[in-house]
Structure formats: structure tokens, C-alpha cells
Design a protein around this motif. Structure first.
Motif, mmCIF file in Angstrom:
data_model
loop_
_atom_site.group_PDB
_atom_site.id
_atom_site.type_symbol
_atom_site.label_atom_id
_atom_site.label_comp_id
_atom_site.label_asym_id
_atom_site.label_seq_id
_atom_site.Cartn_x
_atom_site.Cartn_y
_atom_site.Cartn_z
ATOM 1 N N ASN A 7 0.852 -1.194 0.000
ATOM 2 C CA ASN A 7 0.000 0.000 0.000
ATOM 3 C C ASN A 7 0.884 1.238 0.000
ATOM 4 O O ASN A 7 2.116 1.152 0.032
ATOM 5 N N ALA A 8 0.267 2.396 0.017
ATOM 6 C CA ALA A 8 1.022 3.636 -0.141
ATOM 7 C C ALA A 8 2.037 3.836 0.982
ATOM 8 O O ALA A 8 3.182 4.232 0.761
ATOM 9 N N HIS A 9 1.604 3.597 2.231
ATOM 10 C CA HIS A 9 2.517 3.798 3.370
ATOM 11 C C HIS A 9 3.634 2.772 3.356
ATOM 12 O O HIS A 9 4.787 3.082 3.686
ATOM 13 N N GLU A 10 3.292 1.542 3.008
ATOM 14 C CA GLU A 10 4.320 0.505 2.952
ATOM 15 C C GLU A 10 5.361 0.830 1.874
ATOM 16 O O GLU A 10 6.565 0.611 2.078
ATOM 17 N N ASP A 15 10.818 2.558 0.313
ATOM 18 C CA ASP A 15 11.747 3.422 -0.389
ATOM 19 C C ASP A 15 12.663 4.194 0.566
ATOM 20 O O ASP A 15 13.810 4.505 0.212
ATOM 21 N N ALA A 16 12.166 4.513 1.780
ATOM 22 C CA ALA A 16 12.961 5.304 2.723
ATOM 23 C C ALA A 16 13.980 4.469 3.478
ATOM 24 O O ALA A 16 14.992 4.992 3.979
ATOM 25 N N VAL A 23 9.728 8.048 8.209
ATOM 26 C CA VAL A 23 8.443 7.991 7.527
ATOM 27 C C VAL A 23 7.347 8.223 8.556
ATOM 28 O O VAL A 23 7.301 7.540 9.580
ATOM 29 N N GLU A 24 6.490 9.174 8.232
ATOM 30 C CA GLU A 24 5.371 9.462 9.117
ATOM 31 C C GLU A 24 4.086 9.166 8.375
ATOM 32 O O GLU A 24 3.838 9.708 7.297
ATOM 33 N N ALA A 25 3.293 8.293 8.934
ATOM 34 C CA ALA A 25 2.022 7.953 8.304
ATOM 35 C C ALA A 25 1.061 9.109 8.493
ATOM 36 O O ALA A 25 0.691 9.432 9.629
ATOM 37 N N PRO A 26 0.627 9.796 7.409
ATOM 38 C CA PRO A 26 -0.274 10.950 7.559
ATOM 39 C C PRO A 26 -1.705 10.517 7.828
ATOM 40 O O PRO A 26 -2.043 9.338 7.724
ATOM 41 N N ASP A 27 -2.527 11.471 8.222
ATOM 42 C CA ASP A 27 -3.941 11.158 8.398
ATOM 43 C C ASP A 27 -4.620 11.077 7.036
ATOM 44 O O ASP A 27 -3.993 11.210 5.987
ATOM 45 N N ALA A 28 -5.938 10.881 7.034
ATOM 46 C CA ALA A 28 -6.658 10.672 5.775
ATOM 47 C C ALA A 28 -6.559 11.868 4.852
ATOM 48 O O ALA A 28 -6.627 11.736 3.621
ATOM 49 N N SER A 29 -6.380 13.062 5.419
ATOM 50 C CA SER A 29 -6.276 14.257 4.598
ATOM 51 C C SER A 29 -4.875 14.476 4.052
ATOM 52 O O SER A 29 -4.636 15.386 3.272
ATOM 53 N N ALA A 39 -4.848 3.589 14.886
ATOM 54 C CA ALA A 39 -5.909 2.631 14.576
ATOM 55 C C ALA A 39 -6.623 2.958 13.268
ATOM 56 O O ALA A 39 -7.405 2.160 12.759
ATOM 57 N N ALA A 40 -6.370 4.134 12.713
ATOM 58 C CA ALA A 40 -7.036 4.510 11.458
ATOM 59 C C ALA A 40 -6.625 3.566 10.336
ATOM 60 O O ALA A 40 -5.456 3.202 10.208
ATOM 61 N N PRO A 41 -7.582 3.151 9.486
ATOM 62 C CA PRO A 41 -7.259 2.160 8.447
ATOM 63 C C PRO A 41 -6.159 2.618 7.512
ATOM 64 O O PRO A 41 -5.366 1.813 7.031
ATOM 65 N N ASP A 42 -6.087 3.920 7.184
ATOM 66 C CA ASP A 42 -5.115 4.383 6.203
ATOM 67 C C ASP A 42 -3.704 4.445 6.767
ATOM 68 O O ASP A 42 -2.782 4.822 6.049
ATOM 69 N N ARG A 43 -3.517 4.095 8.036
ATOM 70 C CA ARG A 43 -2.183 4.100 8.624
ATOM 71 C C ARG A 43 -1.607 2.683 8.731
ATOM 72 O O ARG A 43 -0.576 2.485 9.352
ATOM 73 N N THR A 44 -2.246 1.721 8.156
ATOM 74 C CA THR A 44 -1.869 0.329 8.344
ATOM 75 C C THR A 44 -0.605 -0.037 7.564
ATOM 76 O O THR A 44 -0.460 0.285 6.386
#
Length: 537
Positions: A7-10, A15-16, A23-29, A39-44
């Protein structure tokens, strides 16, 4: 692992990694500075991606690159299983959340640092960490397992909370820490066990809270700490603390701590060796017993301003303790027995206003008393021990007074010793003891014999001056001298030629018998008393 499965965060983490970029997982915005919600799904981020990176799946780095996994704000799903692997890159996680407890049993890693993370536990027994292991401001809802783990740097658990109330929340049996064990403001629900562990720096538990009611809150049996073992200020524990067999290269401190294990032992520190101070004072509050039997303190053992409560039992046990200086000036009298049998307390500091009601001093020794006090007060101090007569506490106290040059006080103590001994003797022996006491104070009041002799001499001389006895042979009797006649009656063996030449009648005859008997009693008591006194010099 295929890159198109990430996924995008992975992919950003992938790459980093070769250059060690954070690497900092951003919020949905997509906002980087927003509050983290792992716990937000987009941070998985899946654990298998993390494991693959740490085990060399991405070796695309160029010359001079330093791979590292630096991740903030992610939720790591699945089981992160790194058992018996070698991890060559540092791992730095901030505000991350794990769905399952990571497994690092037998692994070797350079550095593992977690800050603000939430985990259901961490299993890293027998692991080797070349630098530091950091778990600061983390929340663990399961055990932290570090048994036989080797950490070449610091173990940092500051401001972390570990909850496992039904077992060992921290298990670090025979762990080795090459730096400091930093546990400031650590909160543990369950047992903190590190028996046999070794810390080459200091062990700092200032402000920590250990909660294990009715069980072992801290089991540090045979732990070795090269520098200070600090549990002040603000340290609190509910349950038993065990330091027995520990070796501390500097000082142990519990100033201002609160220990509670009502009705049982709150602090068990038997056979501890501490190079400098063992400080249990300055506001320490203990609800339960403190047991220090056999502990060896290099400089001072202090309980100054402490409060100890264990009614009906031994609140403070100092049996066979050795210290160069001991301070027993507690804030108020200890509620319970203080047992110092067989201890060597060095220079002893105490306060008669806080003497415990039950004090055991059999075979206790001390070099000097910082506050000698009059002998009458100190006699009441050693008489606080229950039971029958024991000579050693009196002899030790008398020796302490002699070392201070207070010989009169020493004799007062030894006289009290004889009086105490007399109370347990048969009636006829007690009677003879009373005679010795009245005559010469058991040899410790020798001037009394002279006063008795003068009094009897005056009485006899006065009587016989008024009632001169008749000579047995008027033609051969020397001139009568009332003083030397009385001395002839009083002093055994020695004769002045008066007593054989005159024969009193009536009351004079009974007076002469009384003077003869009194002379022999005085001679016998003086001989016994002086022999006793000389034998104790």
C-alpha cells in the motif's frame, strides 16, 4: 515480497529504508502534523513488510547509505516474528500500535527504540541488542519478556505503563544491561522480576509505581548493580520488594518512597552488599515489615525520619547487619518490634523520643553512641528487650561509655546489670546480693564501704566511751582506747591488742558481736566486689 502488493505507506517505508529516512504515516487528509491515530485504516502497515525490510529484502542503498527503519504513527498488523534473526539496521518507532506482541526471541539487533507505542506485549528473551533498548511512554497490555537478554547500552523504560496483573509484567531474569536501567515514572501492574540480572550503570526507579498486592512487586534477588540503585523520590510499591543477595557498587536509596504490604514483609533485603549508603529515611513510609538481616553497608544505614508500621510483628529486622554508621532517628517510634540481635551498628545515632517499645539488642555491638545520654536513660533503653537477664547489652553499653571516657556512667551500667541479674536468682542468693549492693554497690561503689566503716566506728566508739568494758586481767590489760577497741572488733585478722583484753557485758556484748559480723560482711563484700570490677576492666 512484490512491490505492487504494497500500500502507499508501505511503499514509502520501503523506499525510505535504505537511506534511513523517517516515515510518518499521515492522516486521511494527508496532513503530516495532524494528531496520530494508529488505529485509522489508512495508517496500516503489515508486519511482514517490516520483517522483510529488516531481513534485507531491500538492499538498494548506495555507497554511504545507512539503512534504518524509522516509522511514526502507523498501525502494524499481524505478527511481527523476528525470532533468531540478525537485524543490521536500527529500528526507531514512534506512536505506533501493534495488533500482536512482537517476537524477538534470540534475535540480534543494533538498536530498538519505541516511543509512545502501544503493544500487547514484547517477547525478546535471549536477544542481543548492540546499543540501547528504549520503550519510553509506551503502553503494554501484556508482558515484557527480557530474560537472559543482553543489552550493551541503556535499558530505557521511562514513563511506560505495563499491565499484566496476573503474572510477571516484566521478566528480565539474568538479563545483562551494559549501561543504565532507566525506569523513571515506570508504572507496572504485576510482578517486575529481574532476579540474577546485572546492570553495569545505575538502576533508577525514581517516581516508579509497582502494583502487585499480596505478591512480589519487585523480585531483584541476587541482582548486581554497578552504580546507584535509586527508588526515590516518589517511588511507590504495593506488594513485596525483594533485594536479597543483591550487590550494589554505590548506594541504595528509598528516600520519600511509599511501601505497602500490610501484615507481611514489605522490603526484604537480606544479605545485601552495598558499597556506600543504604538510605531508608527522609520520608520513607512503610506499611509492613522491613527485613535487612545480614546486610553489609559500606558507610551509613539510615532510617532517619522514616515511618515503619507493622503492629504485632517485627517491623524492622537488623539481625547480623554490619554498618560503619547507623541512624535510627525515625519520625516517630516504630510500630512493632525492632530486632538488632547480632548486628554491628558502628556509630549509632538515635533519639530517646523515638525509641521503639520493643527493642532486641542481644549481641548487638556498636563502636560509639553519637548521643550518649545519662546512663539511667540508656539503661531504660536496653531494658526494652523482653525476656530475662542478658549480660551482653549491659557490657556493650559500659564499653561504649568507657571509650567516651565516662567511667562513672560505665560503672552505673554494670551496677544495673548486677541488679537485673539478681532478680532471677534464688531467694537466699538474692539476699546476699542485696547485702553486696548496700555495702559496696557490687564493687562499683567502693566508697560506700568506707562510709559504712566510719559509721560503725563512730557508733562503737561513742558507746564504749560511755560504757567502758571491764578488763579481763586488770594487772596486764593495756590502757583502754575506745577507737582502737572498736577497730579491733570491726577489722578482721588485724589486731591492736584491745579486743582480747576487755570483755563487755550486756548490750555492749551484743554490740561487739554486731561489729565483728559487720566487719566480716564488709570485708567479704569488698573483696567480691573489687574482684568483679577488676575482672571487667
Amino acid at each position: 515480497m512484490r512491490l505492487n502488493e504494497l500500500n502507499a505507506h508501505e511503499r514509502r517505508l520501503w523506499d525510505a529504508y535504505p537511506q534511513g529516512r523517517p516515515v510518518e504515516a499521515p492522516d486521511a487528509s494527508g496532513a503530516q502534523g495532524a494528531p496520530h491515530d494508529p488505529a485509522a485504516p489508512d495508517r496500516t502497515i503489515r508486519s511482514e513488510v517490516v520483517a522483510a525490510l529488516l531481513l534485507g529484502a531491500n538492499d538498494a542503498g548506495g555507497p554511504g547509505d545507512r539503512p534504518a527503519l524509522r516509522l511514526t504513527g502507523a498501525r502494524i498488523t499481524g505478527l511481527l516474528d523476528l525470532r533468531f534473526t540478525e537485524i543490521t539496521a536500527p529500528v526507531v518507532l514512534t506512536d505506533c500500535r501493534f495488533d500482536e506482541a512482537p517476537l524477538l526471541k534470540g534475535a540480534r539487533t543494533r538498536e530498538l527504540a519505541m516511543t509512545g507505542c502501544t503493544l500487547p506485549g514484547l517477547v525478546a528473551d535471549t536477544a542481543q541488542i548492540d546499543a540501547r533498548l528504549t520503550l519510553t511512554r509506551c503502553r503494554l497490555t501484556g508482558p515484557l519478556v527480557l530474560s537472559r537478554t543482553q543489552i550493551n547500552g541503556d535499558l530505557d523504560l521511562r514513563h511506560t505503563k505495563i499491565t499484566f496483573p496476573d503474572g510477571e509484567a516484566i521478566s528480565a531474569v539474568h538479563a545483562q544491561v551494559g549501561g543504565d536501567a532507566l525506569c523513571t515514572d515506570l508504572a507496572v501492574e504485576g510482578t517486575f522480576r529481574l532476579s540474577g540480572a546485572a546492570v553495569d550503570g545505575e538502576f533508577d526507579l525514581a517516581g516508579a509505581s509497582l502494583h502487585a498486592p499480596g505478591r512480589h512487586a519487585l523480585d531483584a534477588y541476587h541482582v548486581r548493580v554497578a552504580e546507584d540503585f535509586t527508588c526515590h523520590p516518589g517511588f511507590s510499591a504495593e506488594g513485596r520488594l525483594i533485594l536479597s543477595g543483591a550487590t550494589v557498587g554505590a548506594a541504595i536509596g528509598f528516600c520519600g518512597a511509599r511501601l505497602s504490604n500490610t501484615g507481611d514483609v514489605a522490603l526484604e533485603a537480606v544479605d545485601v552488599t552495598v558499597a556506600r549508603n543504604f538510605d531508608l529515611g527522609l520520608g520513607l513510609t512503610v506499611d509492613g515489615a522491613v527485613k535487612l538481616d545480614g546486610t553489609r553497608v559500606g558507610t551509613e544505614l539510615s532510617l532517619r525520619d522514616a515511618e515503619l508500621t507493622h503492629p504485632g510483628g517485627t517491623a524492622l529486622s537488623l539481625r547480623a547487619v554490619q554498618a560503619r554508621e547507623t541512624d535510627l532517628r525515625t519520625r516517630r517510634p516504630v510500630d512493632g518490634t525492632v530486632d538488632a540481635r547480632g548486628a554491628h551498628l558502628g556509630t549509632l545515632h538515635d533519639d530517646r523520643d523515638t525509641w521503639p517499645a520493643d527493642l532486641r539488642l542481644t549481641d548487638t555491638t556498636y563502636d560509639t553512641l553519637a548521643t550518649p545520654l545519662p546512663a539511667t536513660d540508656r539503661i531504660r533503653w536496653i531494658r526494652r528487650s523482653p525476656g530475662g537477664y542478658l549480660p551482653q547489652p549491659y557490657e556493650q553499653l559500659a564499653a561504649a561509655y568507657r571509650r567516651l571516657g565516662h567511667d562513672d556512667e560505665a560503672r552505673t551500667v554494670l551496677l544495673a546489670k548486677q541488679r537485673h541479674r539478681r532478680a532471677g536468682l534464688p531467694a537466699h542468693t538474692r539476699l546476699w546480693g542485696h547485702v553486696q549492693d548496700a555495702a559496696v554497690g557490687y564493687g562499683y561503689r567502693p566508697l560506700r564501704a568506707g562510709l559504712w566503716l566510719l559509721a560503725l566506728l563512730a557508733c562503737g566508739a561513742l558507746y564504749f566511751a560511755l560504757h567502758t568494758p571491764a578488763p579481763l586481767d586488770p594487772g596486764k590489760a593495756p590502757p583502754f582506747n575506745t577507737v582502737f577497741y572498736t577497730l579491733d572488733l570491726l577489722v578482721p585478722i588485724v589486731t591492736f591488742g584491745q579486743e582480747p583484753a576487755f570483755a563487755p557485758r550486756g548490750p555492749g556484748q551484743w554490740l561487739s558481736y554486731t561489729l565483728i559480723a559487720s566487719g566480716w560482711i564488709l570485708a567479704t563484700t569488698v573483696t567480691a566486689g573489687v574482684s568483679r570490677a577488676l575482672s571487667r576492666q
